[in-house]
Write a protein that holds these residues in place. Structure first.
Motif, PDB file in Angstrom:
ATOM      1  N   VAL A   1       3.403   5.072 -17.146  1.00  0.00           N
ATOM      2  CA  VAL A   1       3.044   6.366 -16.823  1.00  0.00           C
ATOM      3  C   VAL A   1       2.149   7.344 -15.663  1.00  0.00           C
ATOM      4  N   GLY A   2       1.861   6.170 -14.856  1.00  0.00           N
ATOM      5  CA  GLY A   2       1.404   6.462 -13.834  1.00  0.00           C
ATOM      6  C   GLY A   2       1.220   4.991 -13.287  1.00  0.00           C
ATOM      7  N   THR A   3       1.420   5.721 -11.652  1.00  0.00           N
ATOM      8  CA  THR A   3       1.238   4.476 -10.367  1.00  0.00           C
ATOM      9  C   THR A   3       0.443   5.133  -8.887  1.00  0.00           C
ATOM     10  N   VAL A   4      -0.041   4.001  -8.259  1.00  0.00           N
ATOM     11  CA  VAL A   4      -0.485   4.234  -7.275  1.00  0.00           C
ATOM     12  C   VAL A   4      -0.717   2.905  -6.421  1.00  0.00           C
ATOM     13  N   MET A   5       0.554   3.623  -5.048  1.00  0.00           N
ATOM     14  CA  MET A   5       0.749   2.269  -4.085  1.00  0.00           C
ATOM     15  C   MET A   5      -0.432   2.783  -2.893  1.00  0.00           C
ATOM     16  N   LEU A   6      -1.195   1.684  -2.695  1.00  0.00           N
ATOM     17  CA  LEU A   6      -2.100   1.720  -1.656  1.00  0.00           C
ATOM     18  C   LEU A   6      -1.187   1.116  -0.177  1.00  0.00           C
ATOM     19  N   GLY A   7      -2.375   1.024   1.267  1.00  0.00           N
ATOM     20  CA  GLY A   7      -1.874   0.451   2.253  1.00  0.00           C
ATOM     21  C   GLY A   7      -3.321   0.324   3.228  1.00  0.00           C
ATOM     22  N   TRP A   8      -3.283  -0.363   3.235  1.00  0.00           N
ATOM     23  CA  TRP A   8      -4.073  -0.996   3.891  1.00  0.00           C
ATOM     24  C   TRP A   8      -3.830  -2.245   5.197  1.00  0.00           C
ATOM     25  N   ASP A   9      -4.525  -1.435   5.950  1.00  0.00           N
ATOM     26  CA  ASP A   9      -4.017  -2.311   7.792  1.00  0.00           C
ATOM     27  C   ASP A   9      -5.234  -2.211   8.724  1.00  0.00           C
ATOM     28  N   GLY A  10      -6.679  -2.321   8.020  1.00  0.00           N
ATOM     29  CA  GLY A  10      -7.499  -2.577   8.657  1.00  0.00           C
ATOM     30  C   GLY A  10      -8.394  -1.964   9.617  1.00  0.00           C
TER      31      GLY A  10
ATOM     32  N   GLY B   1     -12.467  15.346  -3.603  1.00  0.00           N
ATOM     33  CA  GLY B   1     -12.998  15.494  -2.001  1.00  0.00           C
ATOM     34  C   GLY B   1     -12.193  15.525  -1.009  1.00  0.00           C
ATOM     35  N   TYR B   2     -10.893  14.890  -0.874  1.00  0.00           N
ATOM     36  CA  TYR B   2     -10.412  14.850   0.178  1.00  0.00           C
ATOM     37  C   TYR B   2      -9.984  16.640   0.178  1.00  0.00           C
ATOM     38  N   VAL B   3     -10.528  16.949   2.311  1.00  0.00           N
ATOM     39  CA  VAL B   3      -9.934  17.559   3.021  1.00  0.00           C
ATOM     40  C   VAL B   3      -9.112  17.404   3.621  1.00  0.00           C
ATOM     41  N   VAL B   4      -7.986  19.201   3.878  1.00  0.00           N
ATOM     42  CA  VAL B   4      -7.265  19.027   4.750  1.00  0.00           C
ATOM     43  C   VAL B   4      -7.126  18.913   6.299  1.00  0.00           C
ATOM     44  N   GLU B   5      -7.197  17.880   6.685  1.00  0.00           N
ATOM     45  CA  GLU B   5      -7.517  17.814   8.091  1.00  0.00           C
ATOM     46  C   GLU B   5      -6.080  18.323   9.448  1.00  0.00           C
TER      47      GLU B   5
ATOM     48  N   CYS C   1     -12.979  -0.668   4.039  1.00  0.00           N
ATOM     49  CA  CYS C   1     -11.621   0.783   4.528  1.00  0.00           C
ATOM     50  C   CYS C   1     -12.378   1.688   4.188  1.00  0.00           C
ATOM     51  N   PRO C   2     -12.932   2.507   5.897  1.00  0.00           N
ATOM     52  CA  PRO C   2     -13.831   3.446   5.903  1.00  0.00           C
ATOM     53  C   PRO C   2     -13.323   4.520   5.848  1.00  0.00           C
ATOM     54  N   LYS C   3     -12.240   5.100   5.603  1.00  0.00           N
ATOM     55  CA  LYS C   3     -11.436   6.050   5.368  1.00  0.00           C
ATOM     56  C   LYS C   3      -9.978   5.693   4.843  1.00  0.00           C
ATOM     57  N   ILE C   4      -9.572   6.807   3.831  1.00  0.00           N
ATOM     58  CA  ILE C   4      -8.399   7.274   3.201  1.00  0.00           C
ATOM     59  C   ILE C   4      -7.527   8.207   4.005  1.00  0.00           C
ATOM     60  N   ASN C   5      -6.565   7.945   4.260  1.00  0.00           N
ATOM     61  CA  ASN C   5      -5.534   9.080   4.475  1.00  0.00           C
ATOM     62  C   ASN C   5      -4.325   9.662   3.739  1.00  0.00           C
TER      63      ASN C   5
ATOM     64  N   HIS D   1      -9.830   3.849  -9.267  1.00  0.00           N
ATOM     65  CA  HIS D   1      -9.423   3.084  -8.515  1.00  0.00           C
ATOM     66  C   HIS D   1      -9.175   2.204  -7.413  1.00  0.00           C
ATOM     67  N   GLY D   2      -7.763   2.871  -6.732  1.00  0.00           N
ATOM     68  CA  GLY D   2      -7.464   3.026  -5.752  1.00  0.00           C
ATOM     69  C   GLY D   2      -9.159   3.233  -4.873  1.00  0.00           C
ATOM     70  N   GLU D   3      -8.982   3.823  -4.294  1.00  0.00           N
ATOM     71  CA  GLU D   3     -10.712   3.803  -3.459  1.00  0.00           C
ATOM     72  C   GLU D   3     -11.376   2.809  -3.538  1.00  0.00           C
ATOM     73  N   LYS D   4     -11.727   2.273  -4.661  1.00  0.00           N
ATOM     74  CA  LYS D   4     -12.894   1.098  -5.555  1.00  0.00           C
ATOM     75  C   LYS D   4     -11.809   0.651  -4.900  1.00  0.00           C
TER      76      LYS D   4
END
Length: 141
Positions: A59-68, A126-130, A104-108, A94-97
């Motif tokens: 009923v829910g998904t989150v796919m994460l990416g991390w490239d260093g 807490g996400y902001v439009v950049e 990871c210092p920042k999530i986009n 969960h993804g943030e954790k």
């Protein structure tokens, strides 16, 4: 306090995830197909793909990416019949954790500008439009 257990995606979840994404996302462009995105993530093999399941139904998904350098949130989806219950929030937390544990210092993330309810959801977390210009180039047809 998770509403539903969140666990890593497995191949057994494939059909459920395709059905969910087909319900939630606009797949009018072939390069965005659920099958292609899932296959590429499985082939990449980083394990950064999670599902929330109610009984055996995803009923829910989150796919994460991390490239260093930066973390990314992709394919956050919650079945419309299960929205407004905290599942999306739990998936984001969960993804943030996971990403924070990797250093990871920042999530986009990217959201269609016209999707104001989704923008409001992320702002509430807490996400902001950049002020950026999002650019892309297709490498495949």
């Amino acid at each position: 306090s998770c509403i539903m257990p969140i666990r890593p995606y497995t191949a057994a979840d494939h059909d459920s995830v395709v059905a969910l994404w087909s319900k939630v996302f606009d797949y009018s462009h072939a390069h965005n197909s659920a099958e292609g995105a899932i296959r590429r993530k499985e082939d990449f093999g980083d394990g950064l793909f999670y599902v929330a399941a109610h009984r055996s139904k995803v009923v829910g998904t989150v796919m994460l990416g991390w490239d260093g350098h930066r973390g990314w949130i992709y394919s956050l989806a919650v079945d419309p019949d299960f929205q407004k219950r905290g599942i999306g929030t739990d998936l984001i937390h969960h993804g943030e954790k996971i990403l924070k544990e990797k250093g990871c210092p920042k999530i986009n993330l990217q959201v269609l500008a016209k999707n104001s309810s989704v923008v409001a959801f992320y702002k509430s977390l807490g996400y902001v439009v950049e002020e950026r210009v999002s650019m892309g180039k297709r490498l495949t047809e």
